[in-house]
Design a protein around this motif. Sequence first.
Motif, mmCIF file in Angstrom:
data_model
loop_
_atom_site.group_PDB
_atom_site.id
_atom_site.type_symbol
_atom_site.label_atom_id
_atom_site.label_comp_id
_atom_site.label_asym_id
_atom_site.label_seq_id
_atom_site.Cartn_x
_atom_site.Cartn_y
_atom_site.Cartn_z
ATOM 1 N N ASP A 43 0.796 -1.232 0.000
ATOM 2 C CA ASP A 43 0.000 0.000 0.000
ATOM 3 C C ASP A 43 0.826 1.279 0.000
ATOM 4 O O ASP A 43 0.302 2.356 0.267
ATOM 5 C CB ASP A 43 -0.975 0.017 1.189
ATOM 6 N N LYS A 44 2.104 1.168 -0.311
ATOM 7 C CA LYS A 44 2.945 2.368 -0.347
ATOM 8 C C LYS A 44 3.704 2.461 -1.669
ATOM 9 O O LYS A 44 4.387 1.512 -2.068
ATOM 10 C CB LYS A 44 3.951 2.359 0.814
ATOM 11 N N LEU A 45 3.581 3.605 -2.338
ATOM 12 C CA LEU A 45 4.411 3.897 -3.495
ATOM 13 C C LEU A 45 5.778 4.336 -3.007
ATOM 14 O O LEU A 45 5.881 5.128 -2.068
ATOM 15 C CB LEU A 45 3.770 4.988 -4.347
ATOM 16 N N THR A 46 6.827 3.845 -3.625
ATOM 17 C CA THR A 46 8.174 4.162 -3.142
ATOM 18 C C THR A 46 8.877 5.225 -3.993
ATOM 19 O O THR A 46 9.865 5.798 -3.543
ATOM 20 C CB THR A 46 9.046 2.892 -3.122
ATOM 21 N N THR A 47 8.407 5.487 -5.200
ATOM 22 C CA THR A 47 9.073 6.459 -6.071
ATOM 23 C C THR A 47 8.197 7.675 -6.368
ATOM 24 O O THR A 47 8.657 8.625 -7.004
ATOM 25 C CB THR A 47 9.463 5.814 -7.415
ATOM 26 N N ILE A 48 6.956 7.631 -5.928
ATOM 27 C CA ILE A 48 5.998 8.710 -6.197
ATOM 28 C C ILE A 48 5.481 9.253 -4.876
ATOM 29 O O ILE A 48 4.981 8.480 -4.044
ATOM 30 C CB ILE A 48 4.822 8.198 -7.054
ATOM 31 N N PRO A 49 5.587 10.563 -4.621
ATOM 32 C CA PRO A 49 5.071 11.146 -3.374
ATOM 33 C C PRO A 49 3.542 11.215 -3.405
ATOM 34 O O PRO A 49 2.955 12.160 -3.930
ATOM 35 C CB PRO A 49 5.711 12.533 -3.353
ATOM 36 N N GLN A 50 2.914 10.213 -2.833
ATOM 37 C CA GLN A 50 1.478 10.022 -3.009
ATOM 38 C C GLN A 50 0.655 11.225 -2.568
ATOM 39 O O GLN A 50 -0.214 11.708 -3.303
ATOM 40 C CB GLN A 50 1.024 8.774 -2.237
ATOM 41 N N GLY A 51 0.897 11.722 -1.374
ATOM 42 C CA GLY A 51 0.108 12.844 -0.869
ATOM 43 C C GLY A 51 0.247 14.080 -1.722
ATOM 44 O O GLY A 51 -0.739 14.762 -2.038
ATOM 45 N N LEU A 52 1.470 14.385 -2.130
ATOM 46 C CA LEU A 52 1.722 15.559 -2.969
ATOM 47 C C LEU A 52 1.021 15.418 -4.315
ATOM 48 O O LEU A 52 0.402 16.369 -4.805
ATOM 49 C CB LEU A 52 3.225 15.730 -3.171
ATOM 50 N N VAL A 53 1.113 14.246 -4.924
ATOM 51 C CA VAL A 53 0.502 14.039 -6.238
ATOM 52 C C VAL A 53 -1.016 14.185 -6.165
ATOM 53 O O VAL A 53 -1.637 14.837 -7.014
ATOM 54 C CB VAL A 53 0.896 12.665 -6.805
ATOM 55 N N LEU A 54 -1.628 13.618 -5.147
ATOM 56 C CA LEU A 54 -3.087 13.734 -5.012
ATOM 57 C C LEU A 54 -3.509 15.192 -4.830
ATOM 58 O O LEU A 54 -4.491 15.650 -5.431
ATOM 59 C CB LEU A 54 -3.576 12.883 -3.841
ATOM 60 N N ARG A 55 -2.751 15.936 -4.032
ATOM 61 C CA ARG A 55 -3.087 17.346 -3.811
ATOM 62 C C ARG A 55 -2.882 18.170 -5.075
ATOM 63 O O ARG A 55 -3.748 18.969 -5.460
ATOM 64 C CB ARG A 55 -2.241 17.897 -2.658
ATOM 65 N N LYS A 56 -1.753 17.970 -5.731
ATOM 66 C CA LYS A 56 -1.453 18.738 -6.937
ATOM 67 C C LYS A 56 -2.380 18.368 -8.095
ATOM 68 O O LYS A 56 -2.718 19.230 -8.929
ATOM 69 C CB LYS A 56 0.000 18.521 -7.345
ATOM 70 N N ALA A 57 -2.784 17.122 -8.147
ATOM 71 C CA ALA A 57 -3.720 16.710 -9.195
ATOM 72 C C ALA A 57 -5.061 17.428 -9.028
ATOM 73 O O ALA A 57 -5.654 17.897 -10.010
ATOM 74 C CB ALA A 57 -3.920 15.198 -9.157
ATOM 75 N N GLN A 58 -5.529 17.518 -7.796
ATOM 76 C CA GLN A 58 -6.795 18.223 -7.557
ATOM 77 C C GLN A 58 -6.670 19.706 -7.886
ATOM 78 O O GLN A 58 -7.555 20.295 -8.523
ATOM 79 C CB GLN A 58 -7.231 18.042 -6.099
ATOM 80 N N GLU A 59 -5.575 20.309 -7.473
ATOM 81 C CA GLU A 59 -5.352 21.726 -7.811
ATOM 82 C C GLU A 59 -5.302 21.922 -9.328
ATOM 83 O O GLU A 59 -5.840 22.897 -9.862
ATOM 84 C CB GLU A 59 -4.044 22.208 -7.186
ATOM 85 N N SER A 60 -4.682 20.989 -10.017
ATOM 86 C CA SER A 60 -4.506 21.115 -11.466
ATOM 87 C C SER A 60 -5.828 21.007 -12.204
ATOM 88 O O SER A 60 -6.105 21.792 -13.123
ATOM 89 C CB SER A 60 -3.530 20.043 -11.969
ATOM 90 N N ILE A 61 -6.673 20.037 -11.841
ATOM 91 C CA ILE A 61 -7.943 19.915 -12.561
ATOM 92 C C ILE A 61 -8.838 21.105 -12.254
ATOM 93 O O ILE A 61 -9.565 21.599 -13.126
ATOM 94 C CB ILE A 61 -8.649 18.569 -12.254
ATOM 95 N N ASN A 62 -8.771 21.629 -11.029
ATOM 96 C CA ASN A 62 -9.556 22.828 -10.709
ATOM 97 C C ASN A 62 -9.112 24.005 -11.589
ATOM 98 O O ASN A 62 -9.943 24.776 -12.086
ATOM 99 C CB ASN A 62 -9.391 23.198 -9.228
ATOM 100 N N ARG A 63 -7.814 24.121 -11.791
ATOM 101 C CA ARG A 63 -7.278 25.199 -12.611
ATOM 102 C C ARG A 63 -7.708 25.042 -14.077
ATOM 103 O O ARG A 63 -8.065 26.023 -14.743
ATOM 104 C CB ARG A 63 -5.738 25.185 -12.491
#
Length: 442
Positions: free
Chosen positions: A414-434
């Motif tokens: 349940d853990k990604l080791t090369t991708i910062p999961q929390g950051l990606v989820l937050r930035k993805a939401q910000e990006s689609i809103n934009r």
Amino acid sequence: MKTLIKNALLVTMNPERQILNGDLLIVDDRIKEIHSRIATSADRIIDARGRVVIPGFVQAHVHLCQTLFRGQADDLELLDWLNSRILPLEGAHDPESIYYSSLLGIGEMFRNGTTSIIDMASVNYTDSVFQAILESGIRAMSGKCMIDQGEFVPDSMMENPVDSLSESVDLLEKWHGQGEGRIHYGFNPRFGLSCSTGLLTEIRDLAQHYGVRIHTHASENRSEAALIKAEHGLDNIVYFDRIGLTGENLILAHCIWISEEELSILAQSGTKVAHCPSSNLKLASGIAHIPEMLKRGIRVALGADGAPCNNNMDPFMEMRLAALIQKPEHGPTAMPAQTVLEMATLGGAQAMGLSHETGSLEVGKKADLAMISREGFHTSPHQDTGIYGQLVYQARAGDVRLTMVNGQIVYEDDKLTTIPQGLVLRKAQESINRIIDKVKLN
């Protein structure tokens, strides 16, 4: 780095299709040994008792640039879906949004055991897609989308063909072979309706010159196929064949509305087909003639397509649907589970031109693999002799416990080791809103 996986059920997909109880030794990025028992020291020992180890899934048609648009284009047929939603949304991408869209898609696929992809990026900001591929560790063939015509194509997606070709070559020369050889460039004309004959023939020549593949869509939708025939006087794949596009280095996604002549062209030319059953059903495109293709020796692989026409990127779902949708017409044995797993692993590797490196568990091949638990209610009870059916009909993405690419663990427990999961989820939401703020959807 030595990693020893012990006590696994190994579904090898090797030429003998061996299923073995035993151990697998990885040294650096390759499989060093497969045996019933391997006695050696290792930097990491993984006890896979009660679990299945398979070659990593190779998804032969995805759009990382579209992952942000999940849920933004539901209940539409292909041309409306594309013209009223997807092209305007893709045209509103910026470098940051397409980067996080790509990481979001890769993260989802690592969690479901996917280790390699054939991706079609968008027209703009393809460097950001490749940067995400490089950092994440996935094995990928990708390239910028190419469009130089189309009545409904927004200005943000329309290109001058000379500029499109020049940018594609620049990207190829920059990225092909990067990431310790994980990254491969492919030319990506969108589809016949959005590309002039001149652009397609230039792509043909450049792909031959550089020794790379071409990845495009073909005959996905009845209206699309009719428009191609109206424009060129030929069926889609016949048209591609007449201009010299078909062959071992061509990957065609979908291929639903095709004729007897087109089936023969696919078989004789060695052109690869990427089958995307979930997407084809959701867009009401139809059901591809996969049993007939396989009977004729056409190489078929599986892919989830993009998130807004699926809406998941789950190889287990694609395998199950690929098997089930053919049975009512062709009978219960039309798509055996073993055949479907071959399409999801070796078939994708063959489409990429990498079956000598990945797609099966064999000594000397790259260590691209997934470990799957059989400890759930939906996977119990089980017998090793029925493992193909268990993987295709019972297992789910949530059963994946570990994914490894090139000898590197990219997902575990349940853990990604090369991708910062929390950051990606937050930035993805910000990006689609934009993006939604910039685009007025019909």
